[in-house]
Design an enzyme around this catalytic site. Structure first.
Site, PDB file in Angstrom:
ATOM      1  N   THR A 174       0.880  -1.154  -0.038  1.00 20.78           N
ATOM      2  CA  THR A 174      -0.156  -0.130  -0.159  1.00 20.78           C
ATOM      3  C   THR A 174       1.041   1.126  -0.165  1.00 20.78           C
ATOM      4  O   THR A 174       1.663   1.352   0.828  1.00 20.78           O
ATOM      5  CB  THR A 174      -1.000  -0.053   1.373  1.00 20.78           C
ATOM      6  N   LYS A 202      -7.077   1.595  -2.831  1.00 22.94           N
ATOM      7  CA  LYS A 202      -6.725   1.142  -1.515  1.00 22.94           C
ATOM      8  C   LYS A 202      -6.946   1.943  -0.384  1.00 22.94           C
ATOM      9  O   LYS A 202      -7.265   1.940   0.812  1.00 22.94           O
ATOM     10  CB  LYS A 202      -5.392   0.257  -1.531  1.00 22.94           C
ATOM     11  N   LYS A 223       0.618   4.949   8.250  1.00 21.79           N
ATOM     12  CA  LYS A 223       1.302   5.447   7.002  1.00 21.79           C
ATOM     13  C   LYS A 223       0.027   5.387   5.887  1.00 21.79           C
ATOM     14  O   LYS A 223       0.084   6.591   5.115  1.00 21.79           O
ATOM     15  CB  LYS A 223       2.535   4.383   6.594  1.00 21.79           C
TER      16      LYS A 223
END
Length: 305
Positions: A105, A180, A248
């Site tokens: 990701t 995502k 993150k």
């Protein structure tokens, strides 16, 4: 574009990143008949794959030199940049016609940069982040969100089918990563609901396992409630996905939202709560460790309740 054929027993696969999810995902490819060359910063974490017949390489470049298709699933965008674009990275060892598949990701803009840089070397690049956590990786039922050229994505079907159950091409380079971000936004706010609901049930004196029987199959049901609710009840906060990696991801989504000029207050709240989880020392636990932070906020010792 030349015809691309990916066949178990013939196509040589490389894999970089053998952590919580990567080891299982690469293992499924080996089980389907693909030969694999692997690299990880800590070689010990690749021992299970080496026992299954994978070969070890000392650098991402060496992985690429031994492979036709190289998959990566690492931690942060900086890691993606290093293992793909670095001096000892995948592109440095790639031949024309090779394929790079980044399943980390990461940033949509980085996915586009990698695709453009790879194209200049006649190398194909696909971004394909996944959802499903350690359970989905182990059981080969991940959701794979894909950005890249349609012919390349289609050619990779034998690999996708070895690792996942929901396989959708979303568009060109970067589209997988944007999808995502949608996924992570849903999880961030949904996890708040799961953890607050279990906290409420506990304080109300309910048996939480019994509560899950009622609410898990109704309109309030979710993947997080079904799969992580029991872990929370059992005090099992082992990571299917690290808190620090989730922070993150939320940072990437919020940055992209700012670029698009949209406000996402729910996601912002989720990011702040998870910063608290990390500050309390739980950054290497699973995302469901949010329960611990909410309990600390309410002066409740969840683990010893």
């Amino acid at each position: 574009m030349p015809s691309i054929e990916i066949v178990p027993g013939k196509t040589k696969v490389g894999w970089i990143g053998t952590g919580v999810m990567g080891a299982s995902m690469c293992g499924h490819l080996i089980d389907k008949g693909f030969s694999a060359t692997v690299y990880n910063r800590t070689q010990e974490k690749a021992s299970g794959l080496l026992d299954k017949g994978a070969q070890w390489a000392d650098t991402p470049k060496a992985v690429a030199e031994a492979s036709d298709v190289v998959f990566t699933i690492v931690g942060f965008p900086a890691d993606v940049r290093s293992v793909i674009l670095g001096d000892e990275g995948i592109l440095a060892g790639s031949k024309p016609g090779n394929i790079i598949v980044d399943m980390t990701t990461s940033e949509p803009t980085l996915a586009i940069e990698i695709a453009e840089t790879a194209q200049a070397q006649s190398v194909y690049s696909v971004d394909a982040p996944v959802s499903g956590g350690d359970i989905g990786a182990k059981e080969a039922r991940l959701s794979i969100m894909i950005g890249g050229e349609e012919e390349v994505v289609t050619a990779l079907n034998p690999c996708w089918e070895a690792m996942g159950k929901t396989i959708v091409r979303q568009g060109g380079p970067g589209a997988g990563q944007h999808t995502k971000m949608v996924n992570q936004t849903l999880i961030a706010t949904g996890m708040i609901g799961v953890c607050e609901a279990l906290l409420y049930g506990y304080k109300a004196g309910l048996d939480l396992d019994t509560v899950l029987k009622s609410v898990g199959s109704g309109a309030a049901g979710s993947w997080s409630l079904t799969n992580l609710g029991p872990r929370i009840i059992d005090n099992n906060f082992d990571p299917g996905f690290f808190v620090e990696h989730f922070i993150k991801d939320m940072g990437i989504a919020l940055s992209e939202a700012r670029k698009m000029g949209i406000a996402l207050p729910g996601l912002s709240l989720g990011e702040q709560l998870y910063q608290a989880v990390k500050a309390q020392g739980h950054g290497r636990l699973g995302t469901h460790a949010l329960e611990l932070a909410l309990c600390q906020l309410n002066d409740i010792d969840w683990k010893n309740r």
